[in-house]
Design a protein around this motif. Structure first.
Motif, mmCIF file in Angstrom:
data_model
loop_
_atom_site.group_PDB
_atom_site.id
_atom_site.type_symbol
_atom_site.label_atom_id
_atom_site.label_comp_id
_atom_site.label_asym_id
_atom_site.label_seq_id
_atom_site.Cartn_x
_atom_site.Cartn_y
_atom_site.Cartn_z
ATOM 1 N N GLY A 1 0.803 -1.222 0.000
ATOM 2 C CA GLY A 1 0.000 0.000 0.000
ATOM 3 C C GLY A 1 0.831 1.264 0.000
ATOM 4 O O GLY A 1 0.315 2.361 0.201
ATOM 5 N N GLY A 2 2.145 1.129 -0.219
ATOM 6 C CA GLY A 2 3.031 2.277 -0.221
ATOM 7 C C GLY A 2 3.538 2.669 1.153
ATOM 8 O O GLY A 2 4.240 3.666 1.294
ATOM 9 N N GLU A 3 3.186 1.879 2.179
ATOM 10 C CA GLU A 3 3.614 2.206 3.528
ATOM 11 C C GLU A 3 5.111 1.952 3.717
ATOM 12 O O GLU A 3 5.691 1.070 3.094
ATOM 13 C CB GLU A 3 2.821 1.401 4.556
ATOM 14 C CG GLU A 3 3.044 -0.096 4.560
ATOM 15 C CD GLU A 3 2.208 -0.842 3.531
ATOM 16 O OE1 GLU A 3 2.162 -2.091 3.595
ATOM 17 O OE2 GLU A 3 1.584 -0.173 2.675
ATOM 18 N N LEU A 4 5.720 2.745 4.582
ATOM 19 C CA LEU A 4 7.147 2.628 4.869
ATOM 20 C C LEU A 4 7.430 1.350 5.646
ATOM 21 O O LEU A 4 6.732 1.027 6.616
ATOM 22 C CB LEU A 4 7.595 3.842 5.678
ATOM 23 C CG LEU A 4 9.073 3.988 5.993
ATOM 24 C CD1 LEU A 4 9.857 4.263 4.715
ATOM 25 C CD2 LEU A 4 9.281 5.143 6.987
ATOM 26 N N VAL A 5 8.448 0.601 5.220
ATOM 27 C CA VAL A 5 8.876 -0.608 5.927
ATOM 28 C C VAL A 5 10.273 -0.345 6.474
ATOM 29 O O VAL A 5 11.217 -0.177 5.699
ATOM 30 C CB VAL A 5 8.895 -1.843 4.998
ATOM 31 C CG1 VAL A 5 9.352 -3.083 5.773
ATOM 32 C CG2 VAL A 5 7.527 -2.075 4.373
ATOM 33 N N PRO A 6 10.441 -0.302 7.808
ATOM 34 C CA PRO A 6 11.773 -0.042 8.376
ATOM 35 C C PRO A 6 12.737 -1.168 8.067
ATOM 36 O O PRO A 6 12.336 -2.299 7.765
ATOM 37 C CB PRO A 6 11.501 0.082 9.879
ATOM 38 C CG PRO A 6 10.219 -0.637 10.106
ATOM 39 C CD PRO A 6 9.419 -0.477 8.861
ATOM 40 N N LEU B 1 5.801 9.432 22.540
ATOM 41 C CA LEU B 1 6.838 9.995 21.690
ATOM 42 C C LEU B 1 6.634 9.660 20.219
ATOM 43 O O LEU B 1 6.921 10.480 19.338
ATOM 44 C CB LEU B 1 8.213 9.510 22.162
ATOM 45 C CG LEU B 1 8.699 10.090 23.488
ATOM 46 C CD1 LEU B 1 9.956 9.376 23.956
ATOM 47 C CD2 LEU B 1 8.937 11.589 23.373
ATOM 48 N N TYR B 2 6.125 8.461 19.920
ATOM 49 C CA TYR B 2 5.810 8.124 18.527
ATOM 50 C C TYR B 2 4.765 9.087 17.977
ATOM 51 O O TYR B 2 4.873 9.562 16.828
ATOM 52 C CB TYR B 2 5.298 6.689 18.419
ATOM 53 C CG TYR B 2 6.371 5.626 18.325
ATOM 54 C CD1 TYR B 2 7.388 5.717 17.381
ATOM 55 C CD2 TYR B 2 6.350 4.514 19.167
ATOM 56 C CE1 TYR B 2 8.367 4.742 17.291
ATOM 57 C CE2 TYR B 2 7.324 3.524 19.082
ATOM 58 C CZ TYR B 2 8.335 3.655 18.142
ATOM 59 O OH TYR B 2 9.308 2.678 18.055
ATOM 60 N N ALA B 3 3.736 9.374 18.773
ATOM 61 C CA ALA B 3 2.692 10.301 18.319
ATOM 62 C C ALA B 3 3.255 11.705 18.116
ATOM 63 O O ALA B 3 2.923 12.393 17.140
ATOM 64 C CB ALA B 3 1.556 10.322 19.339
ATOM 65 N N GLU B 4 4.134 12.121 19.034
ATOM 66 C CA GLU B 4 4.767 13.437 18.900
ATOM 67 C C GLU B 4 5.660 13.487 17.665
ATOM 68 O O GLU B 4 5.679 14.480 16.922
ATOM 69 C CB GLU B 4 5.586 13.731 20.159
ATOM 70 C CG GLU B 4 6.213 15.106 20.182
ATOM 71 C CD GLU B 4 7.033 15.351 21.441
ATOM 72 O OE1 GLU B 4 7.997 16.136 21.380
ATOM 73 O OE2 GLU B 4 6.712 14.731 22.480
ATOM 74 N N ALA C 1 4.791 9.416 4.299
ATOM 75 C CA ALA C 1 5.027 8.003 4.584
ATOM 76 C C ALA C 1 5.625 7.821 5.976
ATOM 77 O O ALA C 1 5.255 6.901 6.712
ATOM 78 C CB ALA C 1 5.952 7.396 3.527
ATOM 79 N N GLU C 2 6.539 8.703 6.354
ATOM 80 C CA GLU C 2 7.141 8.621 7.690
ATOM 81 C C GLU C 2 6.105 8.915 8.759
ATOM 82 O O GLU C 2 6.052 8.238 9.800
ATOM 83 C CB GLU C 2 8.306 9.606 7.791
ATOM 84 C CG GLU C 2 9.029 9.551 9.133
ATOM 85 C CD GLU C 2 10.136 10.578 9.247
ATOM 86 O OE1 GLU C 2 10.837 10.569 10.275
ATOM 87 O OE2 GLU C 2 10.297 11.395 8.314
ATOM 88 N N ARG C 3 5.283 9.914 8.526
ATOM 89 C CA ARG C 3 4.240 10.252 9.505
ATOM 90 C C ARG C 3 3.291 9.081 9.726
ATOM 91 O O ARG C 3 2.979 8.719 10.865
ATOM 92 C CB ARG C 3 3.445 11.469 9.015
ATOM 93 C CG ARG C 3 2.436 11.995 10.035
ATOM 94 C CD ARG C 3 1.393 12.865 9.391
ATOM 95 N NE ARG C 3 0.514 12.064 8.531
ATOM 96 C CZ ARG C 3 -0.437 12.568 7.750
ATOM 97 N NH1 ARG C 3 -0.592 13.887 7.680
ATOM 98 N NH2 ARG C 3 -1.190 11.789 7.015
ATOM 99 N N ASP C 4 2.838 8.468 8.628
ATOM 100 C CA ASP C 4 1.908 7.345 8.756
ATOM 101 C C ASP C 4 2.552 6.172 9.495
ATOM 102 O O ASP C 4 1.900 5.497 10.300
ATOM 103 C CB ASP C 4 1.438 6.897 7.373
ATOM 104 C CG ASP C 4 0.522 7.917 6.711
ATOM 105 O OD1 ASP C 4 0.060 8.839 7.415
ATOM 106 O OD2 ASP C 4 0.279 7.794 5.500
ATOM 107 N N HIS C 5 3.830 5.932 9.235
ATOM 108 C CA HIS C 5 4.536 4.848 9.924
ATOM 109 C C HIS C 5 4.581 5.104 11.424
ATOM 110 O O HIS C 5 4.321 4.194 12.236
ATOM 111 C CB HIS C 5 5.953 4.717 9.369
ATOM 112 C CG HIS C 5 6.836 3.818 10.169
ATOM 113 N ND1 HIS C 5 6.688 2.452 10.198
ATOM 114 C CD2 HIS C 5 7.879 4.103 11.015
ATOM 115 C CE1 HIS C 5 7.592 1.914 11.002
ATOM 116 N NE2 HIS C 5 8.324 2.899 11.514
ATOM 117 N N LEU C 6 4.895 6.335 11.819
ATOM 118 C CA LEU C 6 4.981 6.662 13.242
ATOM 119 C C LEU C 6 3.621 6.607 13.918
ATOM 120 O O LEU C 6 3.502 6.175 15.075
ATOM 121 C CB LEU C 6 5.610 8.049 13.407
ATOM 122 C CG LEU C 6 7.089 8.134 12.991
ATOM 123 C CD1 LEU C 6 7.538 9.585 12.887
ATOM 124 C CD2 LEU C 6 7.962 7.369 13.969
#
Length: 373
Positions: free
Chosen positions: A217-222, A346-349, A358-363
């Protein structure tokens, strides 16, 4: 035809044409080639382009009374013909990375003059209107139009420009990561320097993981969660080989050190088998070379993996908490330390501060995962 663009521009500039005039003449020659070549292909395409571009420049010089001195220079030059590809292309690399240019202008000019991309393609890659990019390139050409090739260029600046191109990734119809690799290969073929090899190795090792960096779905995979079977082992092997040859010359630079870290990640069959102790040692080398806050932020992650999350948090505490990704790193280390409520907060912040979607959605997903436990 695109591969001949930097060579032909370089020939015209070396023979006395201003950069902007040379670039315009080459574009005219390319238009003529598109018209003529399908029915009458030349035996030597490069020589044909040099000849036609030189004539276009000479015609423009004669038509401009204010450039009579330039016309005299043109008439004194020998008959045009093929020239040394490597030397002329290297001149363009150093010209496009001139210190008087902003990073964005240097990148755009490199893509235009050395990469041979059109203004439309560059604008699409940077998601800006074509007119905006045309103005940026025109200003850059005017800035360097009076620069002479009588002093050696700064290879460090050239490499930073190429690294900027690489990090733009993919957008529009131009894959800038692949374009940066192509240009760096070209530079490495004509410029014997271990840091050029180090940058090429770094690009290849990062590019080898490209297919696994995003989900369906285009989501970031660490990195730790990537499917390593999708990594390009051919690119990894090539990158490691180039890196080893560069390191053997014992002239360590920051791109070689970054490539060594990337190689250690690529060498691990699974995330749990990553040699974090060696990676930390390379981050120490890199920090000594650059003293970069971002390097020290990444080093804090390596400390957390090698020596435990508490040690990582102690290393992080010594840094400026306004650094990009500082809060995301803190969240990760607190999660590793078992402090899940703090990590979720902290993840939400960090998601709120993220610059990329993509980074925002991952966090956000990381915060939600902990809050739903």
């Amino acid at each position: 035809m695109r591969e001949f663009v930097p060579v032909v521009i370089g020939v015209l500039v070396r023979r006395g044409a201003g950069f902007a005039a040379a670039e315009d003449a080459v574009q005219d020659a390319l238009v003529e080639a598109i018209r003529v070549w399908p029915s009458n292909p030349p035996a030597d395409p490069k020589a044909w382009l040099i000849t036609v571009a030189w004539r276009r420049f000479a015609d423009a010089a004669r038509a401009d009374a204010a450039r009579r001195r330039r016309e005299e220079l043109v008439e004194q030059q020998p008959a045009p013909g093929p020239a040394s590809t490597t030397d002329d292309t290297l001149h363009l690399y150093f010209l496009c990375a001139h210190p008087s240019l902003s990073p964005s202008s240097a990148v755009a000019l490199t893509l235009r003059a050395v990469g041979g991309l059109t203004t439309r393609q560059i604008a699409a890659a940077y998601l800006v209107p074509e007119a905006t990019m045309a103005q940026r390139i025109s200003r850059a050409k005017r800035t360097v139009s009076g620069v002479r090739f009588d002093r050696p260029g700064d290879v460090a600046t050239v490499l930073r420009v190429l690294y900027l191109v690489f990090n733009e990734g993919y957008s529009g119809d131009v894959d800038l990561s692949a374009e940066a690799i192509r240009l760096t290969r070209q530079l490495a073929a004509g410029y014997d320097h271990p840091e050029v090899s180090g940058l090429l190795a770094l690009m290849l090792l990062h590019h080898a993981r490209r297919a696994s960096r995003t989900g369906p779905g285009g989501e970031l995979v660490p990195l730790a969660a990537q499917d390593r079977s999708r990594w390009d082992t051919r690119l990894i092997a090539e990158g490691v080989e180039i890196l080893q040859a560069a390191l053997a010359r014992d002239r360590l630079g920051e791109f070689q050190a970054q490539a060594a870290i990337a190689a250690l990640h690529a060498d691990a069959p699974a995330a749990a088998e990553t040699d974090w102790v060696q990676i930390l040692e390379w981050y120490d080398e890199l920090a000594a070379l650059t003293d970069s806050p971002i390097v020290r932020l990444n080093r804090a992650v390596a400390v957390g993996e090698a020596d435990g999350p508490r040690a990582g948090l102690a290393a992080l505490a010594a840094l400026d908490d306004t650094l990009p990704r500082y809060t995301a790193v803190a969240a990760y280390l607190h999660e590793r330390a078992g402090e899940l409520d703090t990590a979720a907060r902290l993840y939400a912040e960090a998601a709120h501060r993220a610059l990329h979607l993509a980074e925002r959605d991952h966090l956000i997903r990381q915060a939600a995962r902990l809050n739903a436990r």
